[in-house]
Design an enzyme around this catalytic site. Structure first.
Site, PDB file in Angstrom:
ATOM      1  N   ARG A  67       0.846  -1.211   0.000  1.00 32.39           N
ATOM      2  CA  ARG A  67       0.000   0.000   0.000  1.00 32.39           C
ATOM      3  C   ARG A  67       0.873   1.250   0.000  1.00 32.39           C
ATOM      4  NH1 ARG A  67      -4.025  -0.738   4.899  1.00 32.39           N
ATOM      5  NH2 ARG A  67      -4.619   1.371   4.284  1.00 32.39           N
ATOM      6  N   GLN A  98      -9.908   9.906   7.619  1.00 32.91           N
ATOM      7  CA  GLN A  98      -9.772   8.533   8.112  1.00 32.91           C
ATOM      8  C   GLN A  98      -8.621   7.851   7.373  1.00 32.91           C
ATOM      9  OE1 GLN A  98     -13.947   6.602   8.619  1.00 32.91           O
ATOM     10  NE2 GLN A  98     -14.154   8.128   7.008  1.00 32.91           N
ATOM     11  N   ASN A  99      -8.094   8.532   6.362  1.00 38.97           N
ATOM     12  CA  ASN A  99      -7.090   7.909   5.496  1.00 38.97           C
ATOM     13  C   ASN A  99      -5.702   7.965   6.122  1.00 38.97           C
ATOM     14  OD1 ASN A  99      -9.223   7.602   3.756  1.00 38.97           O
ATOM     15  ND2 ASN A  99      -8.703   9.383   2.514  1.00 38.97           N
ATOM     16  N   VAL A 100      -4.901   6.993   5.789  1.00 41.38           N
ATOM     17  CA  VAL A 100      -3.542   6.909   6.349  1.00 41.38           C
ATOM     18  C   VAL A 100      -2.511   7.307   5.293  1.00 41.38           C
ATOM     19  CG1 VAL A 100      -4.203   5.168   8.049  1.00 41.38           C
ATOM     20  CG2 VAL A 100      -3.365   4.422   5.810  1.00 41.38           C
ATOM     21  N   HIS A 116      -6.990   7.951  11.992  1.00 42.02           N
ATOM     22  CA  HIS A 116      -6.521   6.565  12.011  1.00 42.02           C
ATOM     23  C   HIS A 116      -5.025   6.455  11.763  1.00 42.02           C
ATOM     24  CE1 HIS A 116     -10.920   5.451  10.955  1.00 42.02           C
ATOM     25  NE2 HIS A 116     -10.752   5.655  12.248  1.00 42.02           N
ATOM     26  N   CYS A 124       7.879   0.456  17.207  1.00 39.23           N
ATOM     27  CA  CYS A 124       8.045  -0.944  17.635  1.00 39.23           C
ATOM     28  C   CYS A 124       6.741  -1.479  18.211  1.00 39.23           C
ATOM     29  CB  CYS A 124       9.140  -1.010  18.713  1.00 39.23           C
ATOM     30  SG  CYS A 124       9.298  -2.638  19.449  1.00 39.23           S
ATOM     31  N   CYS A 155      14.725  -3.136  21.310  1.00 43.69           N
ATOM     32  CA  CYS A 155      14.333  -4.399  21.974  1.00 43.69           C
ATOM     33  C   CYS A 155      14.171  -5.545  20.982  1.00 43.69           C
ATOM     34  CB  CYS A 155      13.014  -4.205  22.737  1.00 43.69           C
ATOM     35  SG  CYS A 155      11.566  -4.186  21.650  1.00 43.69           S
ATOM     36  N   GLY A 192     -16.399  10.625   0.350  1.00 43.60           N
ATOM     37  CA  GLY A 192     -15.805   9.321   0.073  1.00 43.60           C
ATOM     38  C   GLY A 192     -15.687   8.423   1.277  1.00 43.60           C
ATOM     39  N   GLN A 220     -22.081   6.527  -4.462  1.00 42.96           N
ATOM     40  CA  GLN A 220     -23.158   5.682  -3.922  1.00 42.96           C
ATOM     41  C   GLN A 220     -24.102   6.537  -3.078  1.00 42.96           C
ATOM     42  OE1 GLN A 220     -23.416   2.472  -4.697  1.00 42.96           O
ATOM     43  NE2 GLN A 220     -21.539   2.696  -5.922  1.00 42.96           N
TER      44      GLN A 220
HETATM   45  C1  BV8 Z   1     -12.171   1.473  18.536  1.00 39.11           C
HETATM   46  C2  BV8 Z   1      -6.249   2.340   9.578  1.00 39.11           C
HETATM   47  C3  BV8 Z   1     -12.325   1.473  20.875  1.00 39.11           C
HETATM   48  C4  BV8 Z   1      -5.684   0.995   9.246  1.00 39.11           C
HETATM   49  C5  BV8 Z   1      -8.641   1.967   9.943  1.00 39.11           C
HETATM   50  C6  BV8 Z   1     -14.917  -5.288  18.087  1.00 39.11           C
HETATM   51  C7  BV8 Z   1     -13.717  -5.090  18.749  1.00 39.11           C
HETATM   52  C8  BV8 Z   1     -13.099  -3.843  18.757  1.00 39.11           C
HETATM   53  C9  BV8 Z   1     -13.693  -2.786  18.107  1.00 39.11           C
HETATM   54  C10 BV8 Z   1     -14.883  -3.011  17.444  1.00 39.11           C
HETATM   55  C11 BV8 Z   1     -15.498  -4.229  17.428  1.00 39.11           C
HETATM   56  N1  BV8 Z   1     -16.646  -4.120  16.688  1.00 39.11           N
HETATM   57  C12 BV8 Z   1     -16.753  -2.873  16.225  1.00 39.11           C
HETATM   58  C13 BV8 Z   1     -15.711  -2.182  16.685  1.00 39.11           C
HETATM   59  C14 BV8 Z   1     -15.439  -0.814  16.431  1.00 39.11           C
HETATM   60  C15 BV8 Z   1     -14.560  -0.784  15.186  1.00 39.11           C
HETATM   61  C16 BV8 Z   1     -15.483  -0.632  14.001  1.00 39.11           C
HETATM   62  O1  BV8 Z   1     -16.009   0.444  13.793  1.00 39.11           O
HETATM   63  N2  BV8 Z   1     -15.687  -1.718  13.261  1.00 39.11           N
HETATM   64  C17 BV8 Z   1     -16.591  -1.626  12.120  1.00 39.11           C
HETATM   65  C18 BV8 Z   1     -16.050  -2.435  10.949  1.00 39.11           C
HETATM   66  C19 BV8 Z   1     -17.959  -2.103  12.571  1.00 39.11           C
HETATM   67  N3  BV8 Z   1     -13.729   0.384  15.355  1.00 39.11           N
HETATM   68  C20 BV8 Z   1     -12.517   0.238  15.890  1.00 39.11           C
HETATM   69  O2  BV8 Z   1     -12.013  -0.820  16.179  1.00 39.11           O
HETATM   70  C21 BV8 Z   1     -11.798   1.554  16.170  1.00 39.11           C
HETATM   71  N4  BV8 Z   1     -11.321   1.544  17.521  1.00 39.11           N
HETATM   72  O3  BV8 Z   1     -13.357   1.334  18.421  1.00 39.11           O
HETATM   73  O4  BV8 Z   1     -11.513   1.543  19.739  1.00 39.11           O
HETATM   74  C22 BV8 Z   1     -12.321   0.036  21.270  1.00 39.11           C
HETATM   75  C23 BV8 Z   1     -11.122  -0.540  21.652  1.00 39.11           C
HETATM   76  C24 BV8 Z   1     -11.131  -1.878  22.055  1.00 39.11           C
HETATM   77  C25 BV8 Z   1     -12.333  -2.614  22.057  1.00 39.11           C
HETATM   78  C26 BV8 Z   1     -13.534  -2.012  21.626  1.00 39.11           C
HETATM   79  C27 BV8 Z   1     -13.517  -0.685  21.233  1.00 39.11           C
HETATM   80  C28 BV8 Z   1     -10.599   1.687  15.246  1.00 39.11           C
HETATM   81  C29 BV8 Z   1     -11.083   1.878  13.823  1.00 39.11           C
HETATM   82  C30 BV8 Z   1      -9.902   2.283  12.938  1.00 39.11           C
HETATM   83  C31 BV8 Z   1      -9.484   1.116  12.081  1.00 39.11           C
HETATM   84  N5  BV8 Z   1      -8.426   1.552  11.163  1.00 39.11           N
HETATM   85  N6  BV8 Z   1      -7.641   2.411   9.153  1.00 39.11           N
HETATM   86  C32 BV8 Z   1      -5.445   0.833   7.780  1.00 39.11           C
HETATM   87  O5  BV8 Z   1      -5.727   1.779   6.993  1.00 39.11           O
HETATM   88  O6  BV8 Z   1      -4.955  -0.253   7.409  1.00 39.11           O
HETATM   89  S1  BV8 Z   1     -10.221   2.037   9.374  1.00 39.11           S
HETATM   90  C33 BV8 Z   1     -10.158   1.970   7.678  1.00 39.11           C
HETATM   91  O7  BV8 Z   1     -11.398   1.493   7.250  1.00 39.11           O
HETATM   92  C34 BV8 Z   1     -10.033   3.312   7.061  1.00 39.11           C
HETATM   93  O8  BV8 Z   1      -9.202   4.167   7.763  1.00 39.11           O
HETATM   94  C35 BV8 Z   1     -11.439   3.819   7.010  1.00 39.11           C
HETATM   95  O9  BV8 Z   1     -11.757   4.552   8.140  1.00 39.11           O
HETATM   96  C36 BV8 Z   1     -12.243   2.564   7.049  1.00 39.11           C
HETATM   97  C37 BV8 Z   1     -12.898   2.376   5.725  1.00 39.11           C
HETATM   98  O10 BV8 Z   1     -13.881   3.375   5.671  1.00 39.11           O
HETATM   99  P1  BV8 Z   1     -13.931   4.426   4.465  1.00 39.11           P
HETATM  100  O11 BV8 Z   1     -12.826   5.392   4.576  1.00 39.11           O
HETATM  101  O12 BV8 Z   1     -15.303   4.919   4.487  1.00 39.11           O
HETATM  102  O13 BV8 Z   1     -13.643   3.609   3.169  1.00 39.11           O
HETATM  103  P2  BV8 Z   1     -14.578   2.542   2.552  1.00 39.11           P
HETATM  104  O14 BV8 Z   1     -13.750   1.736   1.641  1.00 39.11           O
HETATM  105  O15 BV8 Z   1     -15.357   1.868   3.621  1.00 39.11           O
HETATM  106  O16 BV8 Z   1     -15.633   3.389   1.695  1.00 39.11           O
HETATM  107  C38 BV8 Z   1     -15.200   4.110   0.587  1.00 39.11           C
HETATM  108  C39 BV8 Z   1     -16.360   5.013   0.204  1.00 39.11           C
HETATM  109  O17 BV8 Z   1     -15.929   5.857  -0.844  1.00 39.11           O
HETATM  110  C40 BV8 Z   1     -17.575   4.256  -0.300  1.00 39.11           C
HETATM  111  O18 BV8 Z   1     -18.735   4.806   0.273  1.00 39.11           O
HETATM  112  C41 BV8 Z   1     -17.548   4.514  -1.809  1.00 39.11           C
HETATM  113  O19 BV8 Z   1     -18.849   4.578  -2.359  1.00 39.11           O
HETATM  114  C42 BV8 Z   1     -16.893   5.863  -1.855  1.00 39.11           C
HETATM  115  N7  BV8 Z   1     -16.178   6.172  -3.105  1.00 39.11           N
HETATM  116  C43 BV8 Z   1     -15.589   5.312  -3.977  1.00 39.11           C
HETATM  117  N8  BV8 Z   1     -15.004   6.015  -4.990  1.00 39.11           N
HETATM  118  C44 BV8 Z   1     -15.233   7.336  -4.723  1.00 39.11           C
HETATM  119  C45 BV8 Z   1     -15.970   7.444  -3.535  1.00 39.11           C
HETATM  120  N9  BV8 Z   1     -16.355   8.624  -3.022  1.00 39.11           N
HETATM  121  C46 BV8 Z   1     -16.007   9.733  -3.699  1.00 39.11           C
HETATM  122  N10 BV8 Z   1     -15.293   9.717  -4.845  1.00 39.11           N
HETATM  123  C47 BV8 Z   1     -14.890   8.549  -5.388  1.00 39.11           C
HETATM  124  N11 BV8 Z   1     -14.177   8.547  -6.540  1.00 39.11           N
HETATM  125 ZN    ZN Z   2      11.191  -2.124  20.749  1.00 40.18          ZN
END
Ligand code: BV8
Ligand code: ZN
Length: 249
Positions: A67, A98-100, A116, A124, A155, A192, A220
């Site tokens: 990536r 939300q993007n990295v 995020h 580490c 470490c 997006g 969408q």
């Molecule tokens: C948290 C970094 C508190 C990494 C990301 C069980 C255990 C633990 C937590 C949970 C659980 N169940 C639920 C949760 C909460 C969980 C969550 O929300 N899960 C979801 C799936 C239900 N959240 C978390 O875990 C968060 N932390 O809650 O901590 C906690 C702690 C411990 C225990 C409990 C709670 C952390 C969430 C962060 C995760 N990291 N990214 C990496 O990048 O690898 S999230 C990652 O996915 C992205 O950053 C982004 O945020 C997300 C994807 O979302 P979008 O950005 O919306 O992208 P997506 O592909 O979904 O959609 C794209 C959109 O664009 C579409 O609508 C499409 O139509 C549109 N599009 C397409 N083309 C275009 C367009 N729009 C415009 N123009 C275009 N051309």
């Molecule tokens: Zn270390």
């Protein structure tokens, strides 16, 4: 009733909230897109987690390096550029992503709030010490393969990307700043994002509840059952430049 672009021109404080869709036209896969190659059988949420990394560090590190390589080869698109240009047109703009990736910064946006984390920061896994030298990006990483993560100089633990994984807390201060901006702004453009990942996904609703006008930019449909919530259907790279022309021409 369609969104009136003069509301953007009259706004004192605009929040732009972006997700993976704003980088789609730069060729960066979104989380909705199916994973391919080595990762085809995984859900991103499995790979983007500490468990996934501990289970197979080389597979997950290889995914992030692929990536990272794709992002390095990509260019900011017209959507990123329009958001950067908007900052000069309104008294105050807060960009929350939300993007990295670093495409907002490379388009000229400043003070980007990364809810995020950022892919180009490494630390580490075990002692959390930041990587003290740039992490190499192998030329062939972009094709996708398993790559053993480098080891911590302190470490010998494996390095991990500086992103927030599923199940991990978001950076407190950044989240607070984003919530405060959502509560204060007049207009929030949600660009997006599928609005599935919490707590980030609560930001547009928070702005709406505080009295702002919310505009979703997405090819969408996004549910908008509120008199101050609007949909601008289409791609960010097309809709945002057009919105700025209508608002500020
Ligand atoms: C948290 C970094 C508190 C990494 C990301 C069980 C255990 C633990 C937590 C949970 C659980 N169940 C639920 C949760 C909460 C969980 C969550 O929300 N899960 C979801 C799936 C239900 N959240 C978390 O875990 C968060 N932390 O809650 O901590 C906690 C702690 C411990 C225990 C409990 C709670 C952390 C969430 C962060 C995760 N990291 N990214 C990496 O990048 O690898 S999230 C990652 O996915 C992205 O950053 C982004 O945020 C997300 C994807 O979302 P979008 O950005 O919306 O992208 P997506 O592909 O979904 O959609 C794209 C959109 O664009 C579409 O609508 C499409 O139509 C549109 N599009 C397409 N083309 C275009 C367009 N729009 C415009 N123009 C275009 N051309
Ligand atoms: Zn270390």
């Amino acid at each position: 009733m369609p969104f009136d672009p003069t509301l953007l021109a009259q706004a004192r404080h605009v929040v732009v909230f972006t997700g993976a869709g704003v980088s789609a036209e730069s060729g960066i896969a979104t989380f909705r897109d199916k994973l391919t190659g080595l990762w085809a059988r995984f859900d991103p949420a499995q790979l983007a987690s500490a468990e996934g990394f501990r289970a197979d560090p080389a597979l997950v590190w290889g995914w992030y390096q692929m990536r990272r390589a794709g992002i390095a080869k990509a260019e900011p698109n017209a959507g990123h550029l329009a958001i950067a240009a908007l900052a000069a047109q309104v008294p105050k703009l807060t960009l929350v992503t939300q993007n990295v990736d670093d495409l907002h910064e490379r388009a000229g946006s400043r003070a980007v709030l990364h809810l995020h984390g950022r892919l180009n920061a490494f630390r580490c896994l075990d002692c959390a010490r930041p990587a003290d030298e740039p992490v190499a990006l192998p030329e062939d990483a972009v094709h996708g393969r398993r790559i053993e993560p480098p080891r911590c100089a302190c470490c010998a633990g494996p390095l991990r990307p500086g992103v927030v994984w599923f199940g991990e807390m978001l950076p407190e201060a950044v989240l607070e700043q984003a919530f405060a901006a959502a509560r204060q702004c007049d207009v929030l453009l949600s660009v997006g994002t599928s609005g599935l990942v919490q707590p980030a996904a609560s930001i547009p609703r928070m702005a709406l509840a505080a009295g702002a006008t919310v505009v979703h930019v997405n090819p969408q449909p996004v549910p908008c059952e509120h008199p101050r919530a609007f949909m601008l259907p289409g791609k960010a790279g097309e809709v945002l430049p057009q919105l700025l022309r209508q608002a500020f021409a």
